[in-house]
Design a protein around this motif. Structure first.
Motif, PDB file in Angstrom:
ATOM      1  N   PHE A   7       0.839  -1.203   0.000  1.00 12.57           N
ATOM      2  CA  PHE A   7       0.000   0.000   0.000  1.00 12.57           C
ATOM      3  C   PHE A   7       0.871   1.248   0.000  1.00 12.57           C
ATOM      4  O   PHE A   7       0.580   2.230  -0.701  1.00 12.57           O
ATOM      5  CB  PHE A   7      -0.911  -0.010   1.222  1.00 12.57           C
ATOM      6  N   ARG A   8       1.971   1.213   0.765  1.00  9.12           N
ATOM      7  CA  ARG A   8       2.862   2.369   0.853  1.00  9.12           C
ATOM      8  C   ARG A   8       3.452   2.695  -0.522  1.00  9.12           C
ATOM      9  O   ARG A   8       3.465   3.850  -0.953  1.00  9.12           O
ATOM     10  CB  ARG A   8       3.972   2.067   1.864  1.00  9.12           C
ATOM     11  N   ASP A   9       3.901   1.667  -1.212  1.00  3.60           N
ATOM     12  CA  ASP A   9       4.472   1.882  -2.545  1.00  3.60           C
ATOM     13  C   ASP A   9       3.427   2.462  -3.493  1.00  3.60           C
ATOM     14  O   ASP A   9       3.724   3.355  -4.303  1.00  3.60           O
ATOM     15  CB  ASP A   9       5.012   0.565  -3.103  1.00  3.60           C
ATOM     16  N   TRP A  10       2.195   1.960  -3.401  1.00  7.58           N
ATOM     17  CA  TRP A  10       1.131   2.444  -4.275  1.00  7.58           C
ATOM     18  C   TRP A  10       0.810   3.918  -3.992  1.00  7.58           C
ATOM     19  O   TRP A  10       0.720   4.733  -4.918  1.00  7.58           O
ATOM     20  CB  TRP A  10      -0.124   1.589  -4.081  1.00  7.58           C
ATOM     21  N   ALA A  11       0.655   4.278  -2.707  1.00  4.03           N
ATOM     22  CA  ALA A  11       0.324   5.654  -2.338  1.00  4.03           C
ATOM     23  C   ALA A  11       1.429   6.616  -2.754  1.00  4.03           C
ATOM     24  O   ALA A  11       1.163   7.684  -3.334  1.00  4.03           O
ATOM     25  CB  ALA A  11       0.078   5.747  -0.832  1.00  4.03           C
ATOM     26  N   GLN A  12       2.668   6.230  -2.495  1.00  7.04           N
ATOM     27  CA  GLN A  12       3.785   7.101  -2.876  1.00  7.04           C
ATOM     28  C   GLN A  12       3.899   7.220  -4.388  1.00  7.04           C
ATOM     29  O   GLN A  12       4.267   8.278  -4.911  1.00  7.04           O
ATOM     30  CB  GLN A  12       5.079   6.575  -2.254  1.00  7.04           C
ATOM     31  N   GLY A  13       3.543   6.159  -5.094  1.00  3.67           N
ATOM     32  CA  GLY A  13       3.540   6.208  -6.552  1.00  3.67           C
ATOM     33  C   GLY A  13       2.503   7.168  -7.096  1.00  3.67           C
ATOM     34  O   GLY A  13       2.652   7.699  -8.219  1.00  3.67           O
ATOM     35  N   LYS A  14       1.447   7.426  -6.319  1.00  3.23           N
ATOM     36  CA  LYS A  14       0.414   8.386  -6.709  1.00  3.23           C
ATOM     37  C   LYS A  14       0.805   9.821  -6.344  1.00  3.23           C
ATOM     38  O   LYS A  14       0.083  10.769  -6.647  1.00  3.23           O
ATOM     39  CB  LYS A  14      -0.910   8.040  -6.020  1.00  3.23           C
ATOM     40  N   GLY A  15       1.937   9.961  -5.667  1.00  2.00           N
ATOM     41  CA  GLY A  15       2.369  11.288  -5.224  1.00  2.00           C
ATOM     42  C   GLY A  15       1.722  11.725  -3.927  1.00  2.00           C
ATOM     43  O   GLY A  15       1.701  12.916  -3.615  1.00  2.00           O
ATOM     44  N   TRP A  16       1.204  10.772  -3.158  1.00  2.00           N
ATOM     45  CA  TRP A  16       0.525  11.074  -1.903  1.00  2.00           C
ATOM     46  C   TRP A  16       1.372  10.618  -0.719  1.00  2.00           C
ATOM     47  O   TRP A  16       2.173   9.680  -0.823  1.00  2.00           O
ATOM     48  CB  TRP A  16      -0.813  10.347  -1.824  1.00  2.00           C
ATOM     49  N   ASP A  74      -9.338   3.706  -7.426  1.00  2.00           N
ATOM     50  CA  ASP A  74      -8.437   3.773  -6.279  1.00  2.00           C
ATOM     51  C   ASP A  74      -8.943   2.880  -5.138  1.00  2.00           C
ATOM     52  O   ASP A  74      -8.171   2.128  -4.531  1.00  2.00           O
ATOM     53  CB  ASP A  74      -8.323   5.211  -5.759  1.00  2.00           C
ATOM     54  N   LEU A  75     -10.214   2.964  -4.850  1.00  2.00           N
ATOM     55  CA  LEU A  75     -10.784   2.172  -3.763  1.00  2.00           C
ATOM     56  C   LEU A  75     -10.687   0.681  -4.061  1.00  2.00           C
ATOM     57  O   LEU A  75     -10.410  -0.128  -3.162  1.00  2.00           O
ATOM     58  CB  LEU A  75     -12.239   2.572  -3.531  1.00  2.00           C
ATOM     59  N   ALA A  76     -10.863   0.328  -5.319  1.00  5.07           N
ATOM     60  CA  ALA A  76     -10.741  -1.079  -5.705  1.00  5.07           C
ATOM     61  C   ALA A  76      -9.304  -1.562  -5.541  1.00  5.07           C
ATOM     62  O   ALA A  76      -9.060  -2.697  -5.096  1.00  5.07           O
ATOM     63  CB  ALA A  76     -11.203  -1.278  -7.141  1.00  5.07           C
ATOM     64  N   GLU A  77      -8.354  -0.712  -5.884  1.00  2.00           N
ATOM     65  CA  GLU A  77      -6.944  -1.101  -5.744  1.00  2.00           C
ATOM     66  C   GLU A  77      -6.556  -1.229  -4.273  1.00  2.00           C
ATOM     67  O   GLU A  77      -5.818  -2.147  -3.890  1.00  2.00           O
ATOM     68  CB  GLU A  77      -6.055  -0.078  -6.444  1.00  2.00           C
ATOM     69  N   ILE A  78      -7.061  -0.324  -3.459  1.00  2.00           N
ATOM     70  CA  ILE A  78      -6.797  -0.426  -2.021  1.00  2.00           C
ATOM     71  C   ILE A  78      -7.377  -1.728  -1.475  1.00  2.00           C
ATOM     72  O   ILE A  78      -6.736  -2.428  -0.668  1.00  2.00           O
ATOM     73  CB  ILE A  78      -7.377   0.788  -1.274  1.00  2.00           C
ATOM     74  N   ASP A  79      -8.563  -2.074  -1.925  1.00  2.00           N
ATOM     75  CA  ASP A  79      -9.190  -3.313  -1.466  1.00  2.00           C
ATOM     76  C   ASP A  79      -8.395  -4.531  -1.926  1.00  2.00           C
ATOM     77  O   ASP A  79      -8.349  -5.548  -1.231  1.00  2.00           O
ATOM     78  CB  ASP A  79     -10.620  -3.396  -1.987  1.00  2.00           C
ATOM     79  N   ARG A  80      -7.769  -4.430  -3.080  1.00  2.00           N
ATOM     80  CA  ARG A  80      -6.931  -5.537  -3.548  1.00  2.00           C
ATOM     81  C   ARG A  80      -5.666  -5.650  -2.705  1.00  2.00           C
ATOM     82  O   ARG A  80      -5.244  -6.750  -2.338  1.00  2.00           O
ATOM     83  CB  ARG A  80      -6.554  -5.318  -5.022  1.00  2.00           C
ATOM     84  N   LEU A  81      -5.067  -4.496  -2.401  1.00  2.00           N
ATOM     85  CA  LEU A  81      -3.822  -4.495  -1.638  1.00  2.00           C
ATOM     86  C   LEU A  81      -4.043  -4.857  -0.165  1.00  2.00           C
ATOM     87  O   LEU A  81      -3.246  -5.579   0.435  1.00  2.00           O
ATOM     88  CB  LEU A  81      -3.166  -3.108  -1.725  1.00  2.00           C
ATOM     89  N   LEU A  82      -5.125  -4.326   0.397  1.00  2.00           N
ATOM     90  CA  LEU A  82      -5.403  -4.527   1.823  1.00  2.00           C
ATOM     91  C   LEU A  82      -6.871  -4.934   1.994  1.00  2.00           C
ATOM     92  O   LEU A  82      -7.698  -4.157   2.460  1.00  2.00           O
ATOM     93  CB  LEU A  82      -5.125  -3.240   2.613  1.00  2.00           C
TER      94      LEU A  82
END
Length: 330
Positions: free
Chosen positions: A247-256, A300-308
């Motif tokens: 999740f951390r890698d994904w969020a940082q990849g979004k610039g967040w 985004d919500l779907a990807e978060i649900d996939r990751l976590l």
């Protein structure tokens, strides 16, 4: 950017969609000092985070004393303050929901805070031997006496909320809720929405796991609260870290910021949901501010649900000794 505001229950008070949990400034998650704590409180005010949550047992009065010294008897007009009582430290730990106890503890909290009243006073836990109706009557007396504008309940089940609310409207319910603690989705969040009760999500950043780097149990001092939490002990911690790293890698990849993305997810769960992250430093608090600019798409919500996915966390959120009077309804 600043956070949108909503009404706190039916009090007429307006609070930002992200508040400040003041447990950390008491030293319960590692050492801190007065100067750093005061700077953190100032950073919260400067960011428009004007809903502060403390309790009598946070450092056994330390958190309330720090807030009281920070305010110096001059509370900003838009600052909304909540505190809590009912947990009596042990051994053995017990819960007291009686009028005499709660009133005495609230008066002591007000003295430490340097205030005549608070905006919100919670029963920190519900004593199973005290009917919710009786507890609601007690809280209504405190409101009538001018000691608090509204009352809340913490770590409760939907049925306790419904029974108390029928006697006197509940202002807020505070339960742990985050990407790794999702039990409130099974009834409490929905019950709050139906009744017009604000749902306050504590530990929305998973006690430090959703930061730019996750907290490391190896760096915690002996006796630290999280070291008795099963999610921070082997082998659970390693499994949880691996999942959150994705999740951390994904969020940082979004610039967040990671914290901003995790808070944005909590905010997306309902317009009445208010997370109250805590921190010991102004630097970490600055990471939260990303949440004000993040709007999560369906993708985004779907990807978060996939990751976590719901239930990904390894281990219970509390150790056995911390589960006293936590209402578990599923």
């Amino acid at each position: 950017m600043s956070f949108d505001k909503i009404e706190l229950g039916r009090t007429g008070l307006m609070i930002p969609r992200v508040g400040f949990g003041a447990m950390s400034i008491s030293g319960m998650f590692g050492p801190t000092d007065e100067e750093t704590a005061q700077a953190t409180l100032q950073a919260a005010l400067d960011a428009g985070i004007t809903f502060w949550d403390t309790a009598n047992i946070y450092g056994m009065g330390i958190s309330e004393n720090i807030i009281g010294r920070f305010l110096g008897g001059k509370r900003p007009e838009d600052l909304v303050i909540a505190t809590k009582a009912s947990i009596v430290p042990g051994p053995p730990r017990r819960i007291d929901n009686s009028y005499d106890y709660l009133r005495a503890e609230l008066e002591s909290s007000l003295e430490r805070l340097g205030l005549d009243s608070v905006d919100l006073f919670y029963a920190h836990r519900h004593d199973p031997e005290t009917p919710p109706e009786e507890l609601a009557e007690t809280m209504a007396r405190l409101i009538e006496e001018g000691l608090t504008k509204g009352y809340g309940l913490s770590e409760i089940a939907p049925y306790t909320l419904a029974r108390a609310h029928a006697v006197h409207p509940v202002t807020a319910v505070q339960n742990e809720y985050s990407l790794w603690s999702r039990q409130p989705e099974l009834g409490v969040i929905q019950a709050c929405a139906r009744l017009g009760v604000t749902f306050v999500a504590f530990s929305p950043l998973a006690r430090g796991m959703f930061g730019e780097a996750s907290v490391d149990p190896a760096q915690m001092k002996e006796g630290e609260f999280r070291l008795s939490n099963p999610r921070f002990t082997p082998p659970n911690y390693a499994a949880n870290l691996a999942a959150i790293d994705g999740f951390r890698d994904w969020a940082q990849g979004k610039g967040w910021s990671v914290a901003g993305a995790a808070l944005a997810w909590v905010l997306a769960q309902g317009d009445h949901v208010v997370p109250i992250p805590g921190t010991r430093t102004a630097a970490h608090l600055a990471e939260w501010l990303d949440a004000a600019r993040i709007t999560l798409s369906a993708e985004d919500l779907a990807e978060i649900d996939r990751l976590l996915p719901a239930g990904f966390a390894h281990g219970d959120r509390y150790g056995d000794g911390q589960l006293v009077a936590v209402e578990r309804y599923c």
